[in-house]
Design a protein around this motif. Structure first.
Motif, PDB file in Angstrom:
ATOM      1  N   GLY B 134      -8.652  -0.653  -4.075  1.00  0.00           N
ATOM      2  CA  GLY B 134      -9.026  -1.547  -5.175  1.00  0.00           C
ATOM      3  C   GLY B 134     -10.447  -2.042  -5.050  1.00  0.00           C
ATOM      4  O   GLY B 134     -11.049  -2.502  -6.033  1.00  0.00           O
ATOM      5  N   TYR B 162      -9.665   1.287  -8.361  1.00  0.00           N
ATOM      6  CA  TYR B 162      -8.593   1.397  -9.361  1.00  0.00           C
ATOM      7  C   TYR B 162      -9.135   1.209 -10.789  1.00  0.00           C
ATOM      8  O   TYR B 162      -8.633   1.836 -11.727  1.00  0.00           O
ATOM      9  CB  TYR B 162      -7.526   0.331  -9.123  1.00  0.00           C
ATOM     10  CG  TYR B 162      -6.683   0.559  -7.892  1.00  0.00           C
ATOM     11  CD1 TYR B 162      -6.002   1.758  -7.695  1.00  0.00           C
ATOM     12  CD2 TYR B 162      -6.546  -0.441  -6.934  1.00  0.00           C
ATOM     13  CE1 TYR B 162      -5.223   1.955  -6.568  1.00  0.00           C
ATOM     14  CE2 TYR B 162      -5.767  -0.254  -5.806  1.00  0.00           C
ATOM     15  CZ  TYR B 162      -5.111   0.942  -5.620  1.00  0.00           C
ATOM     16  OH  TYR B 162      -4.344   1.140  -4.510  1.00  0.00           O
ATOM     17  N   TYR B 188      -3.654  -5.129  -9.444  1.00  0.00           N
ATOM     18  CA  TYR B 188      -4.775  -4.521 -10.180  1.00  0.00           C
ATOM     19  C   TYR B 188      -4.385  -4.066 -11.585  1.00  0.00           C
ATOM     20  O   TYR B 188      -5.217  -3.521 -12.301  1.00  0.00           O
ATOM     21  CB  TYR B 188      -5.349  -3.346  -9.375  1.00  0.00           C
ATOM     22  CG  TYR B 188      -6.134  -3.813  -8.171  1.00  0.00           C
ATOM     23  CD1 TYR B 188      -7.454  -4.241  -8.287  1.00  0.00           C
ATOM     24  CD2 TYR B 188      -5.546  -3.872  -6.922  1.00  0.00           C
ATOM     25  CE1 TYR B 188      -8.162  -4.693  -7.184  1.00  0.00           C
ATOM     26  CE2 TYR B 188      -6.243  -4.327  -5.813  1.00  0.00           C
ATOM     27  CZ  TYR B 188      -7.555  -4.736  -5.953  1.00  0.00           C
ATOM     28  OH  TYR B 188      -8.254  -5.187  -4.865  1.00  0.00           O
TER      29      TYR B 188
END
Lengths: 205, 286
Positions: B134, B162, B188
């Protein structure tokens, strides 16, 4: 029949493992020990290449002395092997548990507890979907009541817990059915390998 | 009752025959596509050509029977749609299997490495890697599987977390799926398609209901449904005749065993011998 040595070795080892279905025998034990040894050697090599080299050896060679910190924590973890030094190993464990708790606990509550609670109490879906929504809500409440042991399972609470057991039985049944399917899939794959890749009795992929 | 003293090796022979005969003489029984697999297929299918997909294939040889055909089908679907899969694994024994799956899928759809797909290889750390993706893929995977720095791969330019992937796909037989649900899908907020072994499939139904998972492909049956949806005839579909026949044999054996036990009075504690009492009471072990 395939003349490729790799395929023959794989087929021989597959048959060695299957021979256990008749009874325990030296061929099965040979395959078992070979598997344990090969797996251990493979994992050691992979972990050296993918963990120790990029995270420790290469940074140290490039002068990144910060890598000495995980090296130190890793070395003192080995102190558990001797009673006189086992106390110092707890520093590493404390660090490890702290880091992983910090990562896991918030994401567990956010992704699994709160999101599932929100789903369980959301407004019912329209039409026939409402039946599913009602089943989810009833299942959620009754299974929860089954696992509430601070009150005896009697009266309304007992009735709810009994309904909860039915929901649990259905879930276990579905899970067991899937488990049988998974094990059969593994057998199918091996038989496909023997009949196709080794014996060429069925067409290729 | 003779049936209760049946040598279990007779059952093994029956199961072996029920597995091998349909593979040798296929009848291609019809397969219906479940809404869960259809949802997974549609999620991939709706992405516009050129979209990047983060694909995490987390399995080892012990469960490749279920997940390898699934990987090939999903990767072929991505290639056919013109999507750009960035593939990784969190399992040390997986790279060889993934290399093979990528090879089969890319050759079948005429795609090239580092132009149409990237294979990042294996990284240890499970949850911390999923969290790290992420922030920065380059920190987690400085090079691809073959040692090429990601900076030198044109396909990876401008794609580093992401946020740059409109879809995450995770095919696994372990709790890695939980981590992707918690981190990629929930924290996310990335759409997530999950492929799982049959054993764990029912555990993930609640995430479909909550919308955290967009589609769920379960075991060899799920892979066969995905293949059917794509018009392919891969290993999963080839195995479904055998799967069905073995299930019929198992159901018949359960019925015959229970009827025999009932008739022998075993359910009232009358079965003799054996190790476990109940249904296992009279079965002779070799």
């Amino acid at each position: 029949m395939n003349l490729d040595a790799q395929t023959w070795i794989a087929a021989f080892l597959t048959l060695c493992v299957f021979s256990f279905l008749y009874r325990d025998n030296p061929f099965y034990r040979f395959a078992e020990h070979l598997f344990v040894g090969a797996s251990a050697g493979y994992l050691l090599a992979v972990n050296y290449q993918n963990v120790l080299r990029p995270n420790l050896i290469r940074p140290l060679a490039q002068g990144h002395m910060i890598a000495l910190v995980p090296l130190f924590l890793g070395v003192i973890l080995l102190g558990r092997m001797w009673s006189r030094t086992s106390g110092i190993a707890r520093w590493s464990l404390a660090f490890y548990v702290g880091i992983y708790s910090g990562i896991a606990i918030p994401s567990y509550f956010q992704g699994q507890v709160f999101a599932q609670l929100a789903d369980a109490v959301k407004p019912f879906a329209p039409g026939w979907g409402a039946v599913n929504s009602a089943l989810v809500l009833i299942g959620f409440l009754t299974v929860l009541s089954y696992f509430y042991f601070s009150l005896p399972h009697r009266g309304v609470h007992g009735m709810s817990a009994r309904v909860g057991i039915w929901f649990l039985m259905v879930a276990f049944g579905a899970s067991f059915g899937y488990t049988v399917m998974a094990r059969v899939s593994l057998l199918i794959s091996r038989v496909q390998f023997l009949l196709r890749d080794w014996l060429h009795l069925i067409p290729g992929a | 009752m003779n049936i209760l003293r049946l040598d279990r090796r007779v059952i093994f022979v029956l199961i072996a025959l029920a597995t091998a005969l349909p593979l040798l003489f296929p009848v291609n029984l019809p397969i219906s596509v479940s809404p869960r697999v259809k949802a997974a297929y549609d999620t991939v299918d709706r992405l516009p050509a050129g979209s990047y997909v983060l694909v995490s294939l987390d399995y080892e040889p012990d469960i490749m029977a279920e997940l390898q055909p699934m990987s090939i089908a999903v990767l072929r679907h991505c290639f056919r749609k013109g999507l750009k899969p960035v593939v990784l694994t969190l399992y040390p024994a997986a790279p060889g299997l993934i290399e093979r799956a990528l090879d089969v899928a890319s050759k079948a759809e005429g795609k090239k490495r580092n132009e149409d797909f990237v294979f990042l290889g294996y990284k240890s750390g499970n949850q911390s890697v999923i969290l790290g993706l992420g922030e920065s893929i380059r920190t987690m995977f400085p090079t691809d599987f073959w040692g090429t720095p990601l900076e030198q791969i044109p396909m990876m330019r401008g794609h580093n977390s992401y946020a740059d992937f409109p879809l995450v796909i995770n095919l696994t037989g372990s709790s890695i799926a939980d981590y992707y649900i918690r981190i990629a899908a929930t924290r996310y907020r990335r759409p997530l398609v999950l492929g799982a072994t049959a054993v764990m499939t029912s555990d993930y139904y609640p995430y479909l209901s909550s919308g955290q998972v967009q589609g769920l492909i379960g075991g060899m049956k799920g892979a066969a449904e995905y293949e059917r949806q794509m018009g392919l005839f891969g290993d999963a579909r080839r195995g479904m005749d055998a799967q069905s026949l073995v299930h019929v044999v198992i159901v018949l054996l359960v019925i015959v065993g229970n009827v025999a036990l009932f008739l022998s009075g075993g359910m009232r504690g009358g079965a003799s011998g054996g190790t476990g009492g109940g249904t296992g009471g009279g079965i002779r072990r070799p």
